[in-house]
Design a protein around this motif. Structure first.
Motif, PDB file in Angstrom:
ATOM      1  N   GLU A  29       0.851  -1.196   0.000  1.00  6.85           N
ATOM      2  CA  GLU A  29       0.000   0.000   0.000  1.00  6.85           C
ATOM      3  C   GLU A  29       0.887   1.246   0.000  1.00  6.85           C
ATOM      4  OE1 GLU A  29      -3.150   0.233  -0.312  1.00  6.85           O
ATOM      5  OE2 GLU A  29      -4.198  -1.434   0.651  1.00  6.85           O
ATOM      6  N   GLU A  30       1.946   1.134   0.775  1.00 11.02           N
ATOM      7  CA  GLU A  30       2.987   2.152   0.887  1.00 11.02           C
ATOM      8  C   GLU A  30       4.141   1.492   1.625  1.00 11.02           C
ATOM      9  OE1 GLU A  30       1.258   4.096   5.043  1.00 11.02           O
ATOM     10  OE2 GLU A  30       1.156   5.253   3.200  1.00 11.02           O
ATOM     11  N   ILE A  31       5.268   2.159   1.710  1.00 13.08           N
ATOM     12  CA  ILE A  31       6.368   1.602   2.486  1.00 13.08           C
ATOM     13  C   ILE A  31       5.933   1.467   3.934  1.00 13.08           C
ATOM     14  CG2 ILE A  31       8.698   1.992   3.348  1.00 13.08           C
ATOM     15  CD1 ILE A  31       8.645   1.183   0.418  1.00 13.08           C
ATOM     16  N   GLY A  32       5.986   0.233   4.447  1.00 14.78           N
ATOM     17  CA  GLY A  32       5.582  -0.032   5.822  1.00 14.78           C
ATOM     18  C   GLY A  32       4.214  -0.659   5.954  1.00 14.78           C
ATOM     19  N   GLU A  33       3.527  -0.873   4.818  1.00 12.23           N
ATOM     20  CA  GLU A  33       2.192  -1.472   4.882  1.00 12.23           C
ATOM     21  C   GLU A  33       1.950  -2.315   3.630  1.00 12.23           C
ATOM     22  OE1 GLU A  33      -2.549  -0.217   5.220  1.00 12.23           O
ATOM     23  OE2 GLU A  33      -0.976   1.274   5.553  1.00 12.23           O
ATOM     24  N   ALA A  34       1.612  -3.584   3.837  1.00 11.76           N
ATOM     25  CA  ALA A  34       1.406  -4.515   2.731  1.00 11.76           C
ATOM     26  C   ALA A  34      -0.068  -4.855   2.577  1.00 11.76           C
ATOM     27  CB  ALA A  34       2.208  -5.791   2.967  1.00 11.76           C
ATOM     28  N   LYS A  35      -0.393  -5.398   1.407  1.00 14.92           N
ATOM     29  CA  LYS A  35      -1.751  -5.870   1.147  1.00 14.92           C
ATOM     30  C   LYS A  35      -1.678  -7.177   0.365  1.00 14.92           C
ATOM     31  CE  LYS A  35      -2.262  -3.069  -3.075  1.00 14.92           C
ATOM     32  NZ  LYS A  35      -3.072  -2.021  -3.754  1.00 14.92           N
ATOM     33  N   ILE A  36      -2.741  -7.972   0.481  1.00 16.48           N
ATOM     34  CA  ILE A  36      -2.834  -9.249  -0.221  1.00 16.48           C
ATOM     35  C   ILE A  36      -3.828  -9.083  -1.361  1.00 16.48           C
ATOM     36  CG2 ILE A  36      -3.408 -11.697  -0.006  1.00 16.48           C
ATOM     37  CD1 ILE A  36      -2.854 -11.384   3.043  1.00 16.48           C
TER      38      ILE A  36
END
Length: 353
Positions: free
Chosen positions: A333-340
């Motif tokens: 999503e952004e650096i420091g936050e992921a999404k599946i």
């Protein structure tokens, strides 16, 4: 530093320090009663630390022996697992006895797999001696061996009784092995820890990172601990730990295990998937550039000259994240936050062009 992994049916501690390997005897005595113990290692690690661990465990009252396989990813095989089963049987190991897994990610996965399947499961501990194993593979209970079809295709979920991380063991690693581990550190920061990302951004090279090794390893272990506690068996959020790994495993399988190291493959996988996702509007513009700059700073590859997209795709079709005709990919999503993101498997070919 100590960190506890709390799971529904058990908890275990990670102990991260400099020089704590010499205290392995008292550490294991706090976990286990005197019993037979087999150290599973590889020949390189055994030559460096095998005698020390054997001596300290013997002094602590354990009946100790050591088994060592050849170093390298090729050793993570069913053939080696079978050899280890036979050796454990020859030594009269029972379910009241334990395994000490001493080494990097290959030995960690292989030794834990053997421990978790021999007699339907022996208890075991992990003593990771590479940066990659210390920040990732020794924690969380995934065990596996490779097959010709895919990396980690055969495995179990089995949690250790404890993990001892001695940062001093990193002093015996060459630069390529250090960089390999840093790929997993960058991944951890990218998916779940912006503060760690900022810390890495303030470092100039691998040498400066190693000076901060206890804090950096601890931060990565916190990321993994939090995810594993929420999703031990990899059905949901734990999948974010696989950022870069779907393509990375395909690269390892295509080009040869150990020819491209695991960390190098993950580095390449993170860049490849981010480039494609940016082009498709699935990740913020500029993310790939940030990843590229970070990985290059730590001497990790971001391009592969002999690119074989069709072969990599074929390897990906055997990935464990594939569900029928679909696959789960990890994006940022952004650096420091992921999404599946779940996609039809055929669309993954677009990410490889």
């Amino acid at each position: 530093m100590k960190l506890t992994v709390n799971l529904p049916n058990r908890a275990y501690d990670l102990w991260i320090e400099r020089g704590n390997l010499k205290d392995v005897g008292p550490w294991l005595s706090d976990l286990w009663e005197p019993q037979k113990v087999v150290i599973i290692s590889d020949k390189t690690v055994a030559s460096l630390y095998g005698n020390l661990v054997h001596e300290k465990l013997t002094e602590a009252g354990f009946e100790v022996s050591l088994l060592a396989v050849e170093p390298g990813e090729a050793s993570k095989s069913l053939a080696n697992a079978e050899w280890l089963y036979e050796e454990l049987a020859k030594k009269g190991m029972t379910r009241s006895d334990g395994v000490v897994v001493l080494g990097g990610g290959v030995v960690g996965d292989l030794g834990a797999f053997v421990a978790s399947t021999y007699m339907r499961g022996l208890h075991f501990v992990q003593i990771p001696t590479t940066l990659l194993a210390q920040v990732d593979s020794s924690i969380g209970g995934k065990t596996a061996v490779n097959t010709r079809q895919a990396k980690n295709l055969v495995g179990t979920f089995a949690q250790p009784d404890g993990v001892l991380i001695d940062v001093e063991t990193l002093n015996t690693l060459d630069d390529r092995r250090i960089s390999e581990g840093i790929a997993e550190i960058v991944k951890s920061a990218a998916i779940a820890d912006k503060k760690l990302w900022d810390k890495l951004a303030g470092l100039n090279n691998s040498r400066e990172l190693l000076a901060e090794a206890v804090a950096v390893i601890h931060a990565c272990c916190v990321v993994k601990k939090n995810v594993v506690e929420e999703d031990e068996l990899d059905h949901g959020i734990r999948l974010i730990l696989n950022f870069g790994h779907t393509i990375g495993h395909g690269i390892e399988n295509t080009y040869g295990y150990g020819v491209v190291t695991h960390g190098e493959a993950v580095s390449l996988g993170m860049i490849r998937i981010s480039q494609a996702a940016e082009q498709k509007g699935m990740m913020p513009k500029g993310t790939t550039e940030q990843l590229t700059d970070m990985l290059k700073k730590f001497d990790l590859p971001v391009t592969l000259a002999d690119w074989r997209p069709e072969a990599v795709f074929q390897a990906i079709t055997h990935d464990k994240k594939t569900r029928g005709s679909q696959i789960k990919l990890i994006l940022l999503e952004e650096i420091g936050e992921a999404k599946i993101v779940t996609l039809p498997l055929v669309e993954v070919e677009d990410f490889l062009e």
